[in-house]
Every structure is written in structure tokens, then in C-alpha cells.
Design an enzyme around this catalytic site. Structure first.
Site, PDB file in Angstrom:
ATOM      1  N   GLY A 182       8.677 -15.598   4.031  1.00 15.32           N
ATOM      2  CA  GLY A 182      10.034 -15.196   4.406  1.00 15.32           C
ATOM      3  C   GLY A 182      11.138 -16.153   4.011  1.00 15.32           C
ATOM      4  O   GLY A 182      12.225 -16.123   4.592  1.00 15.32           O
ATOM      5  N   SER A 183      10.901 -16.982   2.982  1.00 14.89           N
ATOM      6  CA  SER A 183      11.947 -17.948   2.627  1.00 14.89           C
ATOM      7  C   SER A 183      13.201 -17.245   2.070  1.00 14.89           C
ATOM      8  O   SER A 183      14.316 -17.737   2.269  1.00 14.89           O
ATOM      9  CB  SER A 183      11.421 -18.986   1.637  1.00 14.89           C
ATOM     10  OG  SER A 183      11.162 -18.401   0.384  1.00 14.89           O
ATOM     11  N   ASN A 184      13.024 -16.111   1.407  1.00 15.86           N
ATOM     12  CA  ASN A 184      14.208 -15.378   0.933  1.00 15.86           C
ATOM     13  C   ASN A 184      14.981 -14.774   2.101  1.00 15.86           C
ATOM     14  O   ASN A 184      16.209 -14.829   2.130  1.00 15.86           O
ATOM     15  CB  ASN A 184      13.808 -14.294  -0.075  1.00 15.86           C
ATOM     16  CG  ASN A 184      13.639 -14.866  -1.461  1.00 15.86           C
ATOM     17  OD1 ASN A 184      14.607 -15.168  -2.142  1.00 15.86           O
ATOM     18  ND2 ASN A 184      12.389 -15.062  -1.872  1.00 15.86           N
ATOM     19  N   MET A 224       4.593  -6.809  -0.381  1.00 17.72           N
ATOM     20  CA  MET A 224       3.509  -6.745  -1.366  1.00 17.72           C
ATOM     21  C   MET A 224       2.945  -5.346  -1.585  1.00 17.72           C
ATOM     22  O   MET A 224       1.811  -5.201  -2.049  1.00 17.72           O
ATOM     23  CB  MET A 224       2.386  -7.718  -0.967  1.00 17.72           C
ATOM     24  CG  MET A 224       2.817  -9.175  -0.905  1.00 17.72           C
ATOM     25  SD  MET A 224       3.606  -9.753  -2.446  1.00 17.72           S
ATOM     26  CE  MET A 224       2.157  -9.910  -3.484  1.00 17.72           C
ATOM     27  N   ASN A 226      15.077  -5.406  -4.551  1.00 20.79           N
ATOM     28  CA  ASN A 226      13.933  -6.325  -4.508  1.00 20.79           C
ATOM     29  C   ASN A 226      14.268  -7.553  -5.342  1.00 20.79           C
ATOM     30  O   ASN A 226      15.101  -7.495  -6.245  1.00 20.79           O
ATOM     31  CB  ASN A 226      12.700  -5.625  -5.103  1.00 20.79           C
ATOM     32  CG  ASN A 226      11.467  -6.509  -5.074  1.00 20.79           C
ATOM     33  OD1 ASN A 226      11.192  -7.183  -4.069  1.00 20.79           O
ATOM     34  ND2 ASN A 226      10.714  -6.535  -6.162  1.00 20.79           N
ATOM     35  N   HIS A 229      12.336 -10.454  -7.756  1.00 21.18           N
ATOM     36  CA  HIS A 229      11.067 -10.678  -8.455  1.00 21.18           C
ATOM     37  C   HIS A 229      11.140 -12.008  -9.213  1.00 21.18           C
ATOM     38  O   HIS A 229      12.149 -12.301  -9.852  1.00 21.18           O
ATOM     39  CB  HIS A 229      10.806  -9.519  -9.432  1.00 21.18           C
ATOM     40  CG  HIS A 229       9.526  -9.688 -10.172  1.00 21.18           C
ATOM     41  ND1 HIS A 229       8.302  -9.415  -9.598  1.00 21.18           N
ATOM     42  CD2 HIS A 229       9.255 -10.139 -11.428  1.00 21.18           C
ATOM     43  CE1 HIS A 229       7.343  -9.676 -10.475  1.00 21.18           C
ATOM     44  NE2 HIS A 229       7.892 -10.119 -11.587  1.00 21.18           N
TER      45      HIS A 229
HETATM   46  C1  GRF Z   1       9.297 -14.382  -3.883  1.00 24.32           C
HETATM   47  O1  GRF Z   1       8.912 -15.309  -4.849  1.00 24.32           O
HETATM   48  C2  GRF Z   1       9.760 -13.089  -4.498  1.00 24.32           C
HETATM   49  O2  GRF Z   1      10.243 -13.245  -5.782  1.00 24.32           O
HETATM   50  C3  GRF Z   1       8.508 -12.253  -4.523  1.00 24.32           C
HETATM   51  O3  GRF Z   1       7.789 -12.627  -3.378  1.00 24.32           O
HETATM   52  C4  GRF Z   1       8.125 -13.958  -3.000  1.00 24.32           C
HETATM   53  C5  GRF Z   1       8.481 -13.943  -1.543  1.00 24.32           C
HETATM   54  O4  GRF Z   1       8.640 -15.211  -1.023  1.00 24.32           O
HETATM   55  N1  GRF Z   1       8.854 -10.856  -4.549  1.00 24.32           N
HETATM   56  P1  GRF Z   1       9.231 -15.416   0.447  1.00 24.32           P
HETATM   57  O5  GRF Z   1       8.311 -14.688   1.408  1.00 24.32           O
HETATM   58  O6  GRF Z   1      10.620 -14.876   0.452  1.00 24.32           O
HETATM   59  O7  GRF Z   1       9.178 -16.897   0.653  1.00 24.32           O
END
Ligand code: GRF
Length: 198
Positions: free
Chosen positions: A15-17, A95, A112, A114
Site C-alpha cells: 500500500g505504499s502508493n 493483483m 492503475n 504500473h
Molecule cells: C506498484 O509497484 C505498482 O506499480 C504495481 O504494484 C505495486 C504496488 O505497490 N501495480 P504498493 O502496494 O503501492 O506499495
């Protein structure tokens, strides 16, 4: 009148994003409001983060398929998002591939991120694919979601150099830094386009 863009977030991992997006919202840099965070993984970091921020968080048991949600479950997710008045669905490390119930409920309103410069290297571990191909640069892409895998229309990209001596881990970390900047910026751009008297 509330002109903040109401977002829902769907993720499977750490969940870092989502964290970067929520921090931008909390700092007043992004005129949005997270209405709900959903995950197909019960003990995921993304759900823990949401609870820590006091944001509504929900586990959605995915059903019997590995690569997508069961149609009835996806339909239920769409209903939950509508009930929460979500206007934009943000995939952050989700995923599974989305199908019609959600795509029809949110046309051109699902995005999304990527970890490659699409259309190069769709699919899993895209940073590893770029490294193994001997690329000098890679990056990340924010795109609209369609029924394919990482195939929807591109909204924005950010480039990242591949340095000599990079490992998959060091490269992924550099891409993630770029992601954490790009994703809130793109959502802010979409928020600015939405009419405030809607
Ligand atoms: C990210 O690298 C994104 O590009 C991909 O999945 C990863 C998710 O990372 N779709 P996080 O859970 O947001 O840390």
C-alpha cells in the site's frame, strides 16, 4: 457543496502508493477524499494503513479464481463503491484483472499505476523484465483500466534511469519513488477536471 473528488482504492499489497495518495490528501495538496479502501488480501498492508488513517477499510474475499474476482463479488464491490459515492476507482497494487461489472460501473473512471513505461513490459515484475532486457531507462505509467492486462489508454508516465549495478530490488525502489510522486499528481489532475457543481 463538496468539490473534493471522492475516490475508492483497491489494492492487494503493502500500500505504499495508497500511502502517498493519502499523505497528499492529508497535506491539502490533493483535493480528494478517500471514501473506502478495499482489498482481496485480509492481512494486507494497505488495509492496515487505511485503518491507521481512520479511513473505511474492507476485506473482499475474492472467491474461487486466482486472476480475477468472482463476477458476483465484483458486482458487490461496484455496489459498495456506488453506495460510498465513489467517483474514481484507484487501483494501487491490485493483483487481479477487472471484468465487466466494475468496468461498466466506472467507464473511464478506473485508473492503475504500473511499474514500466507501457506498452513495454506489461504483467508481473515489470522492473525485472526491463533490467533483464538491458534497458537504460524504465519508469512508471498511470493508465485507464480496460479488460486487458495493463493495456488501457496511457494518462501519464515518469522515467527512471537504470544504473549500472542495479538489482531488481534497487530498481524497483527507484521506480516506486517515482510512482509515489506521479500517482497523486495524476489524481489531482483528474480532480481539477471534474466540475465542482456536479
Ligand atoms: C506498484 O509497484 C505498482 O506499480 C504495481 O504494484 C505495486 C504496488 O505497490 N501495480 P504498493 O502496494 O503501492 O506499495
Amino acid at each position: 457543496m463538496n468539490s473534493k473528488l471522492k475516490i475508492g482504492v483497491l489494492g492487494s499489497g503493502k500500500g505504499s502508493n495508497y500511502q502517498a495518495i493519502q499523505e497528499a490528501i492529508n497535506a491539502g495538496k490533493l483535493q480528494a477524499e478517500t471514501r473506502i479502501v478495499l482489498s482481496d488480501v485480509e492481512d494486507s498492508g494497505i488495509l492496515k494503513l487505511a485503518r491507521g488513517y481512520g479511513v473505511s477499510a474492507m476485506h473482499v474475499p475474492p472467491g474461487k479464481f486466482m486472476t480475477r474476482l468472482e463476477p458476483e463479488i465484483e458486482e458487490k464491490v461496484a455496489q459498495i463503491l456506488k453506495f460510498k459515492s465513489v467517483e474514481l476507482l484507484v487501483l494501487a497494487g491490485f493483483m487481479r484483472i477487472l471484468k465487466q461489472p466494475l468496468l461498466d460501473a466506472y467507464p473511464r473512471r478506473i485508473i492503475n499505476i504500473h511499474p514500466s513505461l507501457l506498452p513495454k513490459y506489461p504483467g508481473i515484475e515489470a522492473w525485472k523484465q526491463a533490467l533483464e532486457a538491458g534497458e537504460k531507462k524504465t519508469g512508471c505509467t498511470v493508465h485507464y483500466v480496460d479488460a486487458g492486462m495493463d493495456s488501457g489508454e496511457i494518462i501519464a508516465q515518469s522515467e527512471v534511469p537504470i544504473n549500472r549495478g542495479d538489482t531488481p530490488k534497487s530498481l524497483h525502489a527507484r521506480i516506486q519513488e517515482a510512482e509515489h510522486k506521479l500517482y497523486p499528481e495524476v489524481i489531482a489532475m483528474i480532480a481539477a477536471e471534474v466540475p465542482s457543481d456536479r
